[in-house]
Design an enzyme around this catalytic site. Structure first.
Site, PDB file in Angstrom:
ATOM      1  N   GLU A  61       0.830  -1.226   0.000  1.00  0.00           N
ATOM      2  CA  GLU A  61       0.000   0.000   0.000  1.00  0.00           C
ATOM      3  C   GLU A  61       0.849   1.254   0.000  1.00  0.00           C
ATOM      4  O   GLU A  61       0.479   2.268  -0.605  1.00  0.00           O
ATOM      5  CB  GLU A  61      -0.936   0.003   1.216  1.00  0.00           C
ATOM      6  CG  GLU A  61      -2.040  -1.031   1.168  1.00  0.00           C
ATOM      7  CD  GLU A  61      -1.656  -2.350   1.794  1.00  0.00           C
ATOM      8  OE1 GLU A  61      -2.542  -3.231   1.930  1.00  0.00           O
ATOM      9  OE2 GLU A  61      -0.463  -2.512   2.170  1.00  0.00           O
ATOM     10  N   PHE A 123     -12.732  -7.128  13.026  1.00  0.00           N
ATOM     11  CA  PHE A 123     -11.543  -7.561  12.293  1.00  0.00           C
ATOM     12  C   PHE A 123     -11.142  -6.509  11.269  1.00  0.00           C
ATOM     13  O   PHE A 123     -11.950  -6.039  10.474  1.00  0.00           O
ATOM     14  CB  PHE A 123     -11.826  -8.901  11.602  1.00  0.00           C
ATOM     15  CG  PHE A 123     -10.680  -9.398  10.768  1.00  0.00           C
ATOM     16  CD1 PHE A 123      -9.489  -9.782  11.358  1.00  0.00           C
ATOM     17  CD2 PHE A 123     -10.791  -9.475   9.390  1.00  0.00           C
ATOM     18  CE1 PHE A 123      -8.428 -10.237  10.586  1.00  0.00           C
ATOM     19  CE2 PHE A 123      -9.736  -9.926   8.606  1.00  0.00           C
ATOM     20  CZ  PHE A 123      -8.548 -10.312   9.212  1.00  0.00           C
ATOM     21  N   GLN A 124      -9.886  -6.127  11.310  1.00  0.00           N
ATOM     22  CA  GLN A 124      -9.293  -5.123  10.416  1.00  0.00           C
ATOM     23  C   GLN A 124     -10.006  -3.780  10.518  1.00  0.00           C
ATOM     24  O   GLN A 124     -10.156  -3.060   9.517  1.00  0.00           O
ATOM     25  CB  GLN A 124      -9.262  -5.620   8.968  1.00  0.00           C
ATOM     26  CG  GLN A 124      -8.272  -6.768   8.760  1.00  0.00           C
ATOM     27  CD  GLN A 124      -7.961  -7.049   7.312  1.00  0.00           C
ATOM     28  OE1 GLN A 124      -8.774  -6.791   6.414  1.00  0.00           O
ATOM     29  NE2 GLN A 124      -6.786  -7.598   7.040  1.00  0.00           N
ATOM     30  N   LYS A 173     -17.820  -1.019   4.181  1.00  0.00           N
ATOM     31  CA  LYS A 173     -18.068  -2.065   3.192  1.00  0.00           C
ATOM     32  C   LYS A 173     -19.533  -2.123   2.768  1.00  0.00           C
ATOM     33  O   LYS A 173     -19.840  -2.264   1.576  1.00  0.00           O
ATOM     34  CB  LYS A 173     -17.630  -3.424   3.744  1.00  0.00           C
ATOM     35  CG  LYS A 173     -17.760  -4.553   2.723  1.00  0.00           C
ATOM     36  CD  LYS A 173     -17.171  -5.856   3.233  1.00  0.00           C
ATOM     37  CE  LYS A 173     -17.233  -6.930   2.149  1.00  0.00           C
ATOM     38  NZ  LYS A 173     -16.614  -8.206   2.587  1.00  0.00           N
ATOM     39  N   MET A 482      23.797   9.147   4.828  1.00  0.00           N
ATOM     40  CA  MET A 482      23.523  10.424   5.478  1.00  0.00           C
ATOM     41  C   MET A 482      23.616  10.293   6.999  1.00  0.00           C
ATOM     42  O   MET A 482      24.105  11.200   7.689  1.00  0.00           O
ATOM     43  CB  MET A 482      22.148  10.950   5.074  1.00  0.00           C
ATOM     44  CG  MET A 482      21.884  12.379   5.522  1.00  0.00           C
ATOM     45  SD  MET A 482      23.057  13.570   4.817  1.00  0.00           S
ATOM     46  CE  MET A 482      22.281  13.914   3.234  1.00  0.00           C
TER      47      MET A 482
END
Length: 571
Positions: A61, A123-124, A173, A482
């Protein structure tokens, strides 16, 4: 992909997911970058029946949002990405913050759990609205599918107007599967949002008067010049006023680097002439730059000779935030400069320009070349020489980013794509994919360190599968360069957790993804393999082996003023 609202005819009963895709097409979206998951599956199912809708499946993602960001920066259009709820949404957070810090227009679409279980730690489930509140320009949680056409239209308007930035649309959803009678929205009535600013002509006139009285003026051209498409107006303004220009990291390309009045990039790793010009100027005009700490360094020591500091910016909140401002010109830079150019007269800067030209000649950005080692600065000079400054260059974050800013000479706006404000490692390569898809006829070169490349290497799969012809450069010094440089200079060589010697063979890694890989360790090899890469259709990865002890100079240490530069080998 331009479409008119009439194309879809009268109201039609469709799902929220179908509505989303149609609205994105109506907004001119050419490609959406994303990754599917459970709570966006209705949306992905709708894509099956919509051959006009283009989607790029990334491998993470974060790769999706960085690609959308690179697309937006390089084209000036709104970038769009999509992810599922929970971990999908939270994987976007770094990319949202990256775009927010650099004022990049994005519409970020996330799925959410069904409304019936929201707030139950389903969930999620993650409250992505709250998580991203401080790094989005605006957010929407869609609870009523009938509001979706309006919300999408507003989101694109908010993202792309005023000071641009990311807008989040969170769609549960069940809402994505609810039906509505679809009518496109072309109405904009957003309470409290009015980004159009009427120009204060008297303030601009005050600036023009200050210019005619100035003997040592300097313009700081920032990212706002690029984002407002004001490069031509800036060039005209400079010609009329005879004022030299420094360009910030995000402003590179907003003013041609070959112009005799360009002094270089100022700041932490800025050019000697640019930094000293700011310290000795009697008038400083910031155009689309927010006086961030990497530009000013020690604020109390910034521009001690300036009798007047003027700031042109579309966001009034930036004016006076970091540096005291005497003249404030709020408005779109293109509009401000267009008005200023009707009245602009030259500054009294001839003697000043003679001094700056002498400084540019005496104190160029340079490095100690080698016939036995391949210096990174040489590689950047080679890339510039062979592309003539015409490429779109994306960078990751680190030493290679600064070398690209110093040694690649940018001709055009939207040619330098880099993470400025947030300094996001892993940004460089995915942003190049977005830039290439947005500019299919341009050469796109992605310049990376061996550290940042490993944060996004999985996206090579996209280039291989879709034959996206990005030329991927890896400057490999087997160290976090760096960080090492700061530990060497500031922390008295107490090196800690910087060794990347166990990194993969990048050529073999590229070949594993189906991409041609090349490697060079000296000048002769570098010229040969880089030319081969340019002549090869499709994507190519070129690994340049560079010494781990090479540092970026000039350098201004934290807490120091711009005229307290470390010059490295050329003290």
């Amino acid at each position: 992909m331009e479409k008119s609202f009439e194309n879809l005819g009268n109201a039609e009963l469709i799902t929220g997911s179908e509505c989303l895709l149609r609205c994105l097409l109506l907004e001119g979206v050419e490609c959406v970058f994303g990754y599917p998951g459970g709570n966006v599956l209705y949306i992905y199912d709708a894509m099956v029946g919509n051959p006009e809708f283009a989607h790029c499946l990334t491998r993470h993602e974060q790769g999706a949002i960085h690609a959308a960001d690179g697309y937006a920066r390089s084209t000036g259009k709104v970038g769009v990405c999509i992810a599922t709820s929970g971990p999908g949404a939270t994987n976007l957070v770094t990319g949202i913050a990256t775009a927010y810090m650099d004022s990049v227009p994005l519409v970020v679409i996330t799925g959410n759990v069904p409304t019936s279980v929201m707030g139950t730690d389903a969930f999620q489930e993650a409250d992505i609205i709250s998580i991203t509140m401080s790094i989005t320009k605006h957010s929407y949680l869609v609870r009523d599918v009938n509001e979706l056409p309006r919300i999408i239209h507003e989101a694109f308007h908010i993202a792309s107007t005023g000071r641009k930035g990311p807008v989040l649309i969170d769609i549960p959803k069940d809402v994505s599967n609810h039906q509505l009678l679809f009518r496109p929205s072309d109405r904009l009535d957003i309470r409290g949002y009015n980004p159009e600013t009427e120009l204060n002509h008297s303030e601009i006139d005050n600036l023009l008067q200050a210019i005619t009285e100035s003997h040592k003026p300097v313009i700081i051209a920032g990212g706002g010049v690029v984002y407002s498409n004001a490069a031509a107006e800036l060039l005209e303004f400079v010609k009329k006023t005879n004022i030299p220009v420094v360009t910030t990291l995000l402003g590179l390309g907003g003013f041609p680097s070959a112009h005799e009045l360009w002094l270089g990039m100022p700041g932490h790793h800025g050019a000697y002439t640019a930094n000293m010009a700011l310290q000795n100027a009697d008038l400083i005009i910031s155009i689309g730059s927010r006086f961030d700490d990497r530009l000013t360094m020690k604020v109390s020591g910034f521009a001690p000779s300036a009798k007047c500091i003027a700031h042109i910016d579309i966001d009034p909140a930036e004016i006076g935030k970091n540096v005291h401002t005497d003249i404030a010109c709020v408005g779109d830079i293109k509009a401000v400069l267009s008005y200023a150019n009707t009245k602009a007269r030259p500054a009294l800067s001839d003697g000043w320009m003679d001094k700056l030209r002498q400084d540019k000649q005496n104190y160029p950005i340079r490095y100690k070349d080698s016939e036995t080692e391949l210096k990174p600065q040489y590689v950047l000079e080679l890339i510039h020489e062979t592309t003539q400054g015409e490429a779109i260059v994306t960078t990751d974050v680190g030493q290679h980013q600064m070398w690209a800013a110093q040694f690649y000479k940018f001709k055009h706006p939207r040619s330098m794509i880099t993470s400025g404000g947030l300094g996001t490692m892993g940004f460089g390569f995915p942003s190049a994919i977005g830039a290439q898809l947005g500019n299919p006829s341009r050469l796109v070169v992605s310049i990376n360190g061996d550290g940042g490349m490993q944060m996004c290497a999985q996206e090579m799969a996209i280039c291989a599968i879709q034959n996206i012809p990005v030329k991927i450069v890896v400057l490999n010094n087997q160290v976090l360069g760096m960080v090492k440089q700061q530990q060497e200079i500031i922390y008295e060589k107490r090196y800690s957790q910087i060794d990347l010697a166990g990194s993969p063979d990048f050529v073999k890694l590229a070949e594993a993804y189906g991409i041609k890989g090349l490697k060079a360790g000296n000048k002769e090899e570098a010229r040969r393999v880089w030319q081969e890469a340019l002549e090869t259709p499709g994507p190519v990865l070129v690994e340049f082996i560079i010494p781990k002890n090479e540092n970026v100079y000039p350098m201004v240490l934290p807490g120091m003023a711009l005229d307290q530069m470390i010059m490295g080998d050329f003290e």
